[in-house]
Scaffold this motif. Structure first.
Motif, PDB file in Angstrom:
ATOM      1  N   ALA A 291       9.635 -57.929  -1.244  1.00  0.00           N
ATOM      2  CA  ALA A 291       9.913 -56.824  -2.170  1.00  0.00           C
ATOM      3  C   ALA A 291       8.711 -55.900  -2.302  1.00  0.00           C
ATOM      4  O   ALA A 291       8.869 -54.671  -2.345  1.00  0.00           O
ATOM      5  N   ALA A 292       7.516 -56.470  -2.355  1.00  0.00           N
ATOM      6  CA  ALA A 292       6.312 -55.648  -2.486  1.00  0.00           C
ATOM      7  C   ALA A 292       6.176 -54.686  -1.319  1.00  0.00           C
ATOM      8  O   ALA A 292       5.844 -53.501  -1.496  1.00  0.00           O
ATOM      9  N   GLY A 293       6.441 -55.171  -0.104  1.00  0.00           N
ATOM     10  CA  GLY A 293       6.351 -54.310   1.061  1.00  0.00           C
ATOM     11  C   GLY A 293       7.421 -53.234   1.085  1.00  0.00           C
ATOM     12  O   GLY A 293       7.176 -52.112   1.553  1.00  0.00           O
ATOM     13  N   LEU A 294       8.607 -53.553   0.586  1.00  0.00           N
ATOM     14  CA  LEU A 294       9.689 -52.572   0.551  1.00  0.00           C
ATOM     15  C   LEU A 294       9.458 -51.499  -0.512  1.00  0.00           C
ATOM     16  O   LEU A 294       9.797 -50.329  -0.317  1.00  0.00           O
ATOM     17  N   LEU A 295       8.881 -51.891  -1.630  1.00  0.00           N
ATOM     18  CA  LEU A 295       8.665 -50.961  -2.739  1.00  0.00           C
ATOM     19  C   LEU A 295       7.336 -50.221  -2.643  1.00  0.00           C
ATOM     20  O   LEU A 295       7.149 -49.182  -3.276  1.00  0.00           O
ATOM     21  N   HIS A 296       6.420 -50.758  -1.878  1.00  0.00           N
ATOM     22  CA  HIS A 296       5.070 -50.197  -1.746  1.00  0.00           C
ATOM     23  C   HIS A 296       4.709 -50.266  -0.265  1.00  0.00           C
ATOM     24  O   HIS A 296       3.837 -51.029   0.144  1.00  0.00           O
TER      25      HIS A 296
ATOM     26  N   TRP B  44       5.799 -60.026 -23.888  1.00  0.00           N
ATOM     27  CA  TRP B  44       4.547 -59.701 -24.564  1.00  0.00           C
ATOM     28  C   TRP B  44       4.051 -58.303 -24.177  1.00  0.00           C
ATOM     29  O   TRP B  44       3.228 -57.712 -24.865  1.00  0.00           O
ATOM     30  N   LEU B  45       4.556 -57.756 -23.083  1.00  0.00           N
ATOM     31  CA  LEU B  45       4.130 -56.432 -22.630  1.00  0.00           C
ATOM     32  C   LEU B  45       5.217 -55.437 -23.036  1.00  0.00           C
ATOM     33  O   LEU B  45       6.252 -55.333 -22.393  1.00  0.00           O
ATOM     34  N   HIS B  46       4.971 -54.727 -24.128  1.00  0.00           N
ATOM     35  CA  HIS B  46       6.004 -53.859 -24.701  1.00  0.00           C
ATOM     36  C   HIS B  46       5.714 -52.368 -24.527  1.00  0.00           C
ATOM     37  O   HIS B  46       6.623 -51.551 -24.694  1.00  0.00           O
ATOM     38  N   ASP B  47       4.484 -52.007 -24.236  1.00  0.00           N
ATOM     39  CA  ASP B  47       4.078 -50.603 -24.177  1.00  0.00           C
ATOM     40  C   ASP B  47       4.441 -50.007 -22.824  1.00  0.00           C
ATOM     41  O   ASP B  47       3.771 -50.262 -21.813  1.00  0.00           O
ATOM     42  N   ALA B  48       5.492 -49.195 -22.796  1.00  0.00           N
ATOM     43  CA  ALA B  48       5.950 -48.614 -21.533  1.00  0.00           C
ATOM     44  C   ALA B  48       4.923 -47.669 -20.939  1.00  0.00           C
ATOM     45  O   ALA B  48       4.914 -47.446 -19.721  1.00  0.00           O
ATOM     46  N   SER B  49       4.044 -47.109 -21.764  1.00  0.00           N
ATOM     47  CA  SER B  49       3.042 -46.170 -21.250  1.00  0.00           C
ATOM     48  C   SER B  49       1.944 -46.869 -20.455  1.00  0.00           C
ATOM     49  O   SER B  49       1.154 -46.212 -19.771  1.00  0.00           O
ATOM     50  N   LEU B  50       1.895 -48.203 -20.541  1.00  0.00           N
ATOM     51  CA  LEU B  50       0.871 -48.940 -19.805  1.00  0.00           C
ATOM     52  C   LEU B  50       1.101 -48.848 -18.301  1.00  0.00           C
ATOM     53  O   LEU B  50       0.159 -48.835 -17.507  1.00  0.00           O
ATOM     54  N   LEU B  51       2.363 -48.767 -17.896  1.00  0.00           N
ATOM     55  CA  LEU B  51       2.697 -48.699 -16.477  1.00  0.00           C
ATOM     56  C   LEU B  51       2.919 -47.244 -16.064  1.00  0.00           C
ATOM     57  O   LEU B  51       3.434 -46.439 -16.834  1.00  0.00           O
ATOM     58  N   THR B  52       2.543 -46.920 -14.824  1.00  0.00           N
ATOM     59  CA  THR B  52       2.679 -45.569 -14.307  1.00  0.00           C
ATOM     60  C   THR B  52       3.514 -45.587 -13.031  1.00  0.00           C
ATOM     61  O   THR B  52       3.842 -46.651 -12.491  1.00  0.00           O
ATOM     62  N   SER B  53       3.810 -44.408 -12.533  1.00  0.00           N
ATOM     63  CA  SER B  53       4.613 -44.290 -11.316  1.00  0.00           C
ATOM     64  C   SER B  53       3.875 -44.786 -10.081  1.00  0.00           C
ATOM     65  O   SER B  53       4.481 -44.914  -9.015  1.00  0.00           O
ATOM     66  N   GLU B  54       2.586 -45.063 -10.222  1.00  0.00           N
ATOM     67  CA  GLU B  54       1.817 -45.588  -9.090  1.00  0.00           C
ATOM     68  C   GLU B  54       1.991 -47.098  -8.937  1.00  0.00           C
ATOM     69  O   GLU B  54       1.533 -47.672  -7.947  1.00  0.00           O
ATOM     70  N   GLN B  55       2.657 -47.730  -9.894  1.00  0.00           N
ATOM     71  CA  GLN B  55       2.645 -49.196  -9.957  1.00  0.00           C
ATOM     72  C   GLN B  55       3.958 -49.840  -9.520  1.00  0.00           C
ATOM     73  O   GLN B  55       5.044 -49.357  -9.810  1.00  0.00           O
ATOM     74  N   THR B  56       3.791 -50.961  -8.821  1.00  0.00           N
ATOM     75  CA  THR B  56       4.894 -51.856  -8.469  1.00  0.00           C
ATOM     76  C   THR B  56       4.638 -53.193  -9.154  1.00  0.00           C
ATOM     77  O   THR B  56       3.531 -53.741  -9.069  1.00  0.00           O
TER      78      THR B  56
END
Length: 339
Positions: free
Chosen positions: A132-137, A222-234
């Motif tokens: 999946a990592a290779g397909l998405l990134h 435990w990770l609730h802040d959607a702003s923590l992740l960006t469009s650069e991240q998989t």
């Protein structure tokens, strides 16, 4: 009395033989996982719900049964029986997980092999994540990889990423037990990688990491802040329950199987409960493999694999074939008492 020519045999393949078969076979295992996802997507498998055996006096422990069937040129059925007893860690003597995979012949229904399954579970999980990592990134390059949870699954995922050609500048490792994070950091440094153990919090490890590996034992988000992740991240959401609903809804969500993943209060299941629909699900990994779905570069991408029994079954079948060829499968004479 002479034994009938079609008398079923039964073979046992232990951990040492399993390890010998899988050693250095990362590319083969990833290819096998990809093939099974394709077959699953086209309806060539049977993968019922997992069955959970729980214990009221030990709510943290469980044993799970994953029955499945593969319908291809080497048709087979079987079941993985995997126990999860976190208390083993506290005792300091045994791993949390233990498992066996039983393979059944579709011509007679007789089981013909029992294969040690904890290694199978770890390898198929890691291979699925690396695929999946290779397909998405697809450039397979990350200046920073965050690893949240530093147990055996996380280590196996990193191994498969490395063997899949990923180029990583720096690893940020976090674990609720700092000593475990330090140990993984030290192991990465020993390999010549750049790595740090992040003790200030998991969010600090995740921030800015192009690839995030979630391999915890978290029972709720435990990770609730959607702003923590960006469009650069998989995000490889291997442990399934770390992400809060806002994070899930802000991401492109790819599952291994929609019906399977939307249950048992996984993060995607909580998102379904919160919204009353499945609109946030972009598709499945088989959609990615077949080109029916493309990575969305405008938002974070999250792969959530519930863990399909057909993957365990396919890998156990592969191991059985190889172990028999190598002479490392132990035949149990007259196991069924039919002589």
């Amino acid at each position: 009395m002479p034994q009938p020519a079609n008398t079923p045999t039964f073979q046992v393949i232990g951990a040492t033989a399993v390890a010998e078969v899988l050693d250095g076979r990362h590319e083969d295992v990833v290819g096998l996982v990809s093939d099974i996802y394709r077959l699953h997507g086209s309806g060539g498998t049977t993968n019922p719900d997992s069955y959970f055996l729980r214990f009221p006096e030990r709510p943290e422990a469980r044993i799970i049964a994953l029955p499945s069937r593969i319908q291809d040129e080497r048709e087979v059925a079987g079941i993985k029986w995997i126990g999860s007893f976190p208390g083993n860690h506290a005792a300091g003597t045994l791993p949390r997980a233990s498992a066996v995979v039983v393979l059944n012949d579709m011509a007679t229904g007789f089981p013909f092999a029992c294969v040690e399954g904890s290694a199978i579970s770890a390898h198929r999980t890691a291979a699925s994540a690396a695929l999946a990592a290779g397909l998405l990134h697809p450039d397979r390059t990350a200046s920073r990889v965050a690893v949240i949870g530093s147990g055996p699954i996380a280590r196996r995922v990193l191994e498969y990423l490395r063997e899949s050609g990923w180029k990583v500048g720096h690893y940020a490792v976090h674990d609720l037990v700092p000593a475990r994070a330090e140990q993984l950091r030290n192991d990465l440094l020993a390999r010549g990688d750049s790595a740090e153990a992040v003790t200030t919090g998991a969010e600090d490890a995740v921030r800015g990491a192009e690839l995030v590996v979630l391999a915890t034992t978290a029972g709720e988000p435990w990770l609730h802040d959607a702003s923590l992740l960006t469009s650069e991240q998989t995000v490889l959401n291997v442990s399934l329950r770390d992400l809060g609903v806002p994070v899930v809804l802000a991401a492109q969500n790819i599952l291994d199987d929609v019906d399977h993943c939307l249950k048992a209060n996984t993060s995607p299941h909580l998102a379904e409960q919160a919204t009353g629909n499945r609109d946030f699900v972009a598709g499945t990994i088989s959609d990615l493999i077949e080109g029916r779905l493309a990575p969305d570069r405008g938002r974070p991408r999250v792969f959530s694999p519930f863990g399909l029994g057909v993957l365990d079954l396919a890998l156990a079948r592969f191991i059985h074939t190889e172990a028999v060829r190598r002479g490392s499968a132990v035949t149990m004479e007259n196991f069924f008492g039919l002589e």
